[in-house]
Scaffold this motif. Structure first.
Motif, PDB file in Angstrom:
ATOM      1  N   TRP A 144       1.033  -1.280  -0.102  1.00 17.93           N
ATOM      2  CA  TRP A 144      -0.056   0.071  -0.105  1.00 17.93           C
ATOM      3  C   TRP A 144       0.465   1.196   0.328  1.00 17.93           C
ATOM      4  O   TRP A 144       0.575   2.238  -0.824  1.00 17.93           O
ATOM      5  CB  TRP A 144      -1.376  -0.216   0.820  1.00 17.93           C
ATOM      6  N   GLY A 145       1.846   1.209   1.148  1.00 18.24           N
ATOM      7  CA  GLY A 145       2.712   2.532   0.933  1.00 18.24           C
ATOM      8  C   GLY A 145       3.140   2.596  -0.427  1.00 18.24           C
ATOM      9  O   GLY A 145       4.010   3.843  -0.797  1.00 18.24           O
ATOM     10  N   GLN A 146       3.707   1.846  -0.789  1.00 17.07           N
ATOM     11  CA  GLN A 146       5.000   1.939  -2.254  1.00 17.07           C
ATOM     12  C   GLN A 146       3.535   2.328  -3.536  1.00 17.07           C
ATOM     13  O   GLN A 146       3.500   3.603  -4.190  1.00 17.07           O
ATOM     14  CB  GLN A 146       5.233   0.304  -2.804  1.00 17.07           C
ATOM     15  N   LEU A 147       2.157   1.745  -3.971  1.00 18.93           N
ATOM     16  CA  LEU A 147       1.269   2.611  -4.310  1.00 18.93           C
ATOM     17  C   LEU A 147       0.700   3.640  -4.101  1.00 18.93           C
ATOM     18  O   LEU A 147       0.943   4.803  -4.401  1.00 18.93           O
ATOM     19  CB  LEU A 147       0.229   1.469  -3.996  1.00 18.93           C
ATOM     20  N   ALA A 148       0.631   4.490  -2.422  1.00 21.26           N
ATOM     21  CA  ALA A 148      -0.018   5.526  -2.456  1.00 21.26           C
ATOM     22  C   ALA A 148       1.855   6.455  -2.486  1.00 21.26           C
ATOM     23  O   ALA A 148       0.793   7.161  -3.391  1.00 21.26           O
ATOM     24  CB  ALA A 148      -0.003   5.954  -0.792  1.00 21.26           C
ATOM     25  N   ARG A 149       2.836   6.482  -2.098  1.00 22.68           N
ATOM     26  CA  ARG A 149       3.501   6.957  -2.926  1.00 22.68           C
ATOM     27  C   ARG A 149       3.906   7.134  -4.420  1.00 22.68           C
ATOM     28  O   ARG A 149       4.210   8.293  -4.896  1.00 22.68           O
ATOM     29  CB  ARG A 149       5.452   6.429  -2.686  1.00 22.68           C
TER      30      ARG A 149
END
Ligand SMILES: [Fe+2]
Length: 244
Positions: free
Chosen positions: A227-232
């Motif tokens: 999720w963090g990778q996607l959001a960034r």
């Protein structure tokens, strides 16, 4: 199915440069759904009614997903294949008829579980586990043939714009429920760059409320790292993900 592993792994695609693969993303989702179903069928507690009902619901959802998927392939992909090379979809279309029967058999088997006696249920659950495993095995080999043999025909006769146009027609035909069902499995199944590409496209083209629903589904279905990778990548706050 008696296709050898060597035959399945033989490279049948004719593309020399990367081409648009109309099957790749949705089939990753189907494969993840099938592995999850196998895990659930193996881990069910035959003496716990809630556990058995959860498995029944999962089989029903898997059956809906598989049926919807093969119907869209029949309508959009097989029509295109037959147009450019008559007979090209024949083998896979025949397998789809078998799969429709298999899907109904799985539903029938699962729906009977809650009505079994406590003595009958362990054996019935184990039989369903075997049925789910064999159904998945057939589907895994089947999808590989589609991604090799069918793509070879599409790539030989159509350019990427032509294949993307078919993909666009297929996506436009999906109901909101079918789209949610597909994304539910595709989002965690895709590689990070594929996932970002899919969501970036939606961010650019879809109405904001629709994009926010997809983001919420992504947050639910992805682990914190993914999720963090996607959001960034999308340039949205990792904490909420709901402010695009
Ligand atoms: Fe198929």
């Amino acid at each position: 199915m008696h296709t050898s592993l060597q035959e399945l792994l033989a490279v049948r695609g004719t593309a020399t440069a990367p081409r648009f693969d109309i099957y790749a993303s949705i089939h990753k989702g189907v494969r993840l759904m099938l592995t999850d179903l196998i895990t659930s069928a193996g881990g069910v507690d035959p003496q716990d009614p809630a556990s058995v009902q959860q498995l029944v619901d999962k089989v029903e959802a898997a059956a809906d997903f598989c049926l919807s998927h093969l119907e869209h392939e029949n309508t959009f992909l097989h029509t295109a294949l037959e147009r450019v090379q008559p007979g090209a979809s024949q083998r896979i279309a025949t397998e789809h008829v078998d799969h429709e029967q298999d899907i109904e058999a799985l539903r029938h088997h699962a729906r009977a579980l809650p009505g079994c006696t406590a003595e009958e249920r362990p054996a019935a659950c184990h039989a369903l586990y075997h049925a789910v495993c064999l159904f998945s095995a057939h589907n895994l080999a089947h999808m590989h043939l589609e991604e090799t043999e069918h793509n070879a025909v599409l790539w030989a006769h159509l350019d990427d714009a032509g294949i993307m146009a078919i993909h666009g027609q297929l996506l436009a035909s999906l109901t909101p429920a079918e789209m949610t069902m597909s994304l539910r499995w595709m989002l965690p199944a895709l590689a990070p760059a594929e996932r970002l590409g899919l969501l970036a496209g939606m961010k650019a083209k879809a109405p904001a409320p629709v994009f926010h629903v997809v983001l919420a589904l992504a947050r639910e279905r992805l682990n914190d790292e993914a999720w963090g990778q996607l959001a960034r990548g999308l340039g949205i706050p990792v904490a909420t993900g709901l402010t695009a």
